[in-house]
Write an enzyme that holds these catalytic residues in place. Sequence first.
Site, PDB file in Angstrom:
ATOM      1  N   ASP A  90     -47.023  26.582 -11.665  1.00  0.00           N
ATOM      2  CA  ASP A  90     -48.421  26.244 -11.516  1.00  0.00           C
ATOM      3  C   ASP A  90     -48.313  25.294 -10.226  1.00  0.00           C
ATOM      4  O   ASP A  90     -49.685  25.021  -9.650  1.00  0.00           O
ATOM      5  CB  ASP A  90     -49.128  25.578 -12.814  1.00  0.00           C
ATOM      6  CG  ASP A  90     -48.455  24.271 -13.027  1.00  0.00           C
ATOM      7  OD1 ASP A  90     -47.434  24.250 -13.217  1.00  0.00           O
ATOM      8  OD2 ASP A  90     -49.247  23.203 -13.994  1.00  0.00           O
ATOM      9  N   TYR A 113     -41.719  19.217  -4.579  1.00  0.00           N
ATOM     10  CA  TYR A 113     -41.258  20.558  -5.706  1.00  0.00           C
ATOM     11  C   TYR A 113     -42.321  21.856  -5.890  1.00  0.00           C
ATOM     12  O   TYR A 113     -41.495  22.723  -6.019  1.00  0.00           O
ATOM     13  CB  TYR A 113     -41.386  19.867  -7.693  1.00  0.00           C
ATOM     14  CG  TYR A 113     -41.323  21.302  -8.674  1.00  0.00           C
ATOM     15  CD1 TYR A 113     -40.069  21.295  -8.826  1.00  0.00           C
ATOM     16  CD2 TYR A 113     -42.157  21.070  -9.122  1.00  0.00           C
ATOM     17  CE1 TYR A 113     -40.075  21.909 -10.069  1.00  0.00           C
ATOM     18  CE2 TYR A 113     -42.562  21.880 -10.466  1.00  0.00           C
ATOM     19  CZ  TYR A 113     -40.669  22.623 -10.556  1.00  0.00           C
ATOM     20  OH  TYR A 113     -40.406  23.591 -11.436  1.00  0.00           O
ATOM     21  N   LYS A 117     -40.771  25.596  -4.240  1.00  0.00           N
ATOM     22  CA  LYS A 117     -41.013  26.827  -5.434  1.00  0.00           C
ATOM     23  C   LYS A 117     -41.797  27.703  -4.440  1.00  0.00           C
ATOM     24  O   LYS A 117     -41.589  28.913  -4.839  1.00  0.00           O
ATOM     25  CB  LYS A 117     -41.494  26.532  -7.001  1.00  0.00           C
ATOM     26  CG  LYS A 117     -41.177  26.034  -7.334  1.00  0.00           C
ATOM     27  CD  LYS A 117     -39.516  26.632  -8.261  1.00  0.00           C
ATOM     28  CE  LYS A 117     -39.166  26.171  -9.153  1.00  0.00           C
ATOM     29  NZ  LYS A 117     -38.374  27.012 -10.172  1.00  0.00           N
TER      30      LYS A 117
HETATM   31  N1  LIG Z   1     -39.875  22.383 -17.102  1.00  0.00           N
HETATM   32  C1  LIG Z   1     -41.612  22.595 -16.593  1.00  0.00           C
HETATM   33  O1  LIG Z   1     -42.448  21.996 -16.769  1.00  0.00           O
HETATM   34  C2  LIG Z   1     -42.000  23.448 -15.739  1.00  0.00           C
HETATM   35  C3  LIG Z   1     -42.477  23.957 -15.711  1.00  0.00           C
HETATM   36  C4  LIG Z   1     -43.318  25.154 -14.395  1.00  0.00           C
HETATM   37  C5  LIG Z   1     -42.036  25.905 -14.522  1.00  0.00           C
HETATM   38  N2  LIG Z   1     -40.493  25.143 -14.795  1.00  0.00           N
HETATM   39  C6  LIG Z   1     -39.630  26.077 -14.339  1.00  0.00           C
HETATM   40  O2  LIG Z   1     -39.466  26.991 -15.202  1.00  0.00           O
HETATM   41  C7  LIG Z   1     -37.060  26.699 -14.908  1.00  0.00           C
HETATM   42  C8  LIG Z   1     -36.729  26.608 -16.525  1.00  0.00           C
HETATM   43  O3  LIG Z   1     -37.624  24.863 -16.806  1.00  0.00           O
HETATM   44  P1  LIG Z   1     -36.755  24.817 -17.429  1.00  0.00           P
HETATM   45  O4  LIG Z   1     -37.653  22.467 -17.645  1.00  0.00           O
HETATM   46  O5  LIG Z   1     -36.722  25.401 -18.629  1.00  0.00           O
HETATM   47  O6  LIG Z   1     -35.409  23.623 -16.480  1.00  0.00           O
HETATM   48  P2  LIG Z   1     -34.310  22.582 -16.846  1.00  0.00           P
HETATM   49  O7  LIG Z   1     -34.554  22.287 -18.762  1.00  0.00           O
HETATM   50  O8  LIG Z   1     -34.410  21.454 -15.938  1.00  0.00           O
HETATM   51  O9  LIG Z   1     -32.710  23.009 -17.172  1.00  0.00           O
HETATM   52  C9  LIG Z   1     -32.879  23.628 -15.701  1.00  0.00           C
HETATM   53  C10 LIG Z   1     -31.511  24.258 -15.248  1.00  0.00           C
HETATM   54  O10 LIG Z   1     -30.857  24.284 -13.588  1.00  0.00           O
HETATM   55  C11 LIG Z   1     -29.195  23.880 -13.476  1.00  0.00           C
HETATM   56  N3  LIG Z   1     -29.523  23.735 -12.490  1.00  0.00           N
HETATM   57  C12 LIG Z   1     -29.437  22.338 -11.801  1.00  0.00           C
HETATM   58  N4  LIG Z   1     -29.573  22.857 -10.111  1.00  0.00           N
HETATM   59  C13 LIG Z   1     -28.774  23.607 -10.209  1.00  0.00           C
HETATM   60  C14 LIG Z   1     -27.388  24.298  -9.369  1.00  0.00           C
HETATM   61  N5  LIG Z   1     -27.594  23.823  -8.321  1.00  0.00           N
HETATM   62  N6  LIG Z   1     -26.921  24.895 -10.096  1.00  0.00           N
HETATM   63  C15 LIG Z   1     -27.008  25.943 -10.550  1.00  0.00           C
HETATM   64  N7  LIG Z   1     -27.919  25.744 -11.871  1.00  0.00           N
HETATM   65  C16 LIG Z   1     -28.546  24.483 -10.962  1.00  0.00           C
HETATM   66  C17 LIG Z   1     -29.400  22.548 -14.599  1.00  0.00           C
HETATM   67  O11 LIG Z   1     -28.178  22.621 -14.474  1.00  0.00           O
HETATM   68  P3  LIG Z   1     -27.311  20.823 -14.575  1.00  0.00           P
HETATM   69  O12 LIG Z   1     -27.883  20.377 -16.441  1.00  0.00           O
HETATM   70  O13 LIG Z   1     -25.707  21.673 -15.448  1.00  0.00           O
HETATM   71  O14 LIG Z   1     -27.658  20.578 -14.167  1.00  0.00           O
HETATM   72  C18 LIG Z   1     -30.442  23.302 -15.817  1.00  0.00           C
HETATM   73  O15 LIG Z   1     -29.747  23.649 -16.745  1.00  0.00           O
HETATM   74  C19 LIG Z   1     -37.313  26.353 -14.197  1.00  0.00           C
HETATM   75  O16 LIG Z   1     -37.479  27.102 -13.041  1.00  0.00           O
HETATM   76  C20 LIG Z   1     -38.592  25.709 -13.068  1.00  0.00           C
HETATM   77  O17 LIG Z   1     -38.524  25.348 -12.500  1.00  0.00           O
HETATM   78  C21 LIG Z   1     -40.996  23.968 -15.408  1.00  0.00           C
END
Ligand SMILES: NC(=O)c1ccc[n+]([C@@H]2O[C@H](COP(=O)([O-])OP(=O)(O)OC[C@H]3O[C@@H](n4cnc5c(N)ncnc54)[C@H](OP(=O)(O)O)[C@@H]3O)[C@@H](O)[C@H]2O)c1
Length: 269
Positions: A90, A113, A117
């Site tokens: 969002d 960020y 995206k």
């Molecule tokens: N969290 C939110 O509120 C939110 C809101 C909107 C959209 N999103 C999107 O939804 C998706 C999932 O979010 P999430 O909160 O589940 O994410 P998360 O818990 O922060 O997990 C992100 C993952 O990406 C991996 N990662 C980071 N850098 C990397 C790299 N260079 N190469 C390969 N892997 C890498 C991390 O691995 P390591 O831990 O090993 O670094 C981690 O496992 C993301 O695309 C995020 O942008 C999230």
Amino acid sequence: MLGRNLVEELETEELTALSSRDADLRDALQVQKAIRASRPDWIILSAAYTDVDGCESNRQLAFAVNCEGPAHVAEEARNAGSRVMFLSTDYVFDGTKGAPYEANDPRNPINVYGETKARAEQRLLELLPEVCIVRTSWLYGHGGKCFPTTILKLAATKPEISVVNDQRGSPTFTVDLAKCLGQLCRKGARGIVHATNSGDCTWYDLATELVKTSGLPTRVKPVTTAEFPRPARRPHYSVLSATTLNAYGIQMPEWKDAVRRYLVGTRPS
Ligand SMILES: NC(=O)c1ccc[n+]([C@@H]2O[C@H](COP(=O)([O-])OP(=O)(O)OC[C@H]3O[C@@H](n4cnc5c(N)ncnc54)[C@H](OP(=O)(O)O)[C@@H]3O)[C@@H](O)[C@H]2O)c1
């Protein structure tokens, strides 16, 4: 966080779950090897640099992971004939619309960020016209640090906590989102889709619901964003319209229902 729920949700499929240790998105060769090893029908790209405040001070890293990384995946997916589902946010919007954002509303991110995206979305649409971009918001779940874990930890020790009441969005439980992503893959979704739990609230409303449902005596005090300055600006309103999701015949559970299930650790029926 979302990745772990995807692994559970897709357990009946032939699934390869990769972490950053298996392939660093910034390294085109590692990405190429990982994709060539399995040549999947679908790649769900959930990995990202998700520290919204950290992105402000690490702009180069943020673009490398969140924009160059997905482009590496798209290029190799094209060679392998794989469909790509890309997780976006969002925060590609500036929050001034005042009504739910539709998928084709213009992007105008107000933090790094969101910029990464938004740029990634544009690149993927150019590289892979068949890509499916799923924008979601305010994720929480059991596999990582998120807003509810912070609030519940604070509420367990403090009589009063202050939470911002002038940012409105849709909190989304990763269990519900993982189920929805599986459905979208099976339906062959393409284009931009908005997927969040239904309904909307402020961070203050969400904290109040978490504290009340947990039966904690803590008082939750509403404050303004101005009283709580953070490195990254956040949109004041980033509710995403469900029109695109509903077009695939999918409805997401209401956010308060999701919070209750999150707190009891159960899965939707
Ligand atoms: N969290 C939110 O509120 C939110 C809101 C909107 C959209 N999103 C999107 O939804 C998706 C999932 O979010 P999430 O909160 O589940 O994410 P998360 O818990 O922060 O997990 C992100 C993952 O990406 C991996 N990662 C980071 N850098 C990397 C790299 N260079 N190469 C390969 N892997 C890498 C991390 O691995 P390591 O831990 O090993 O670094 C981690 O496992 C993301 O695309 C995020 O942008 C999230």
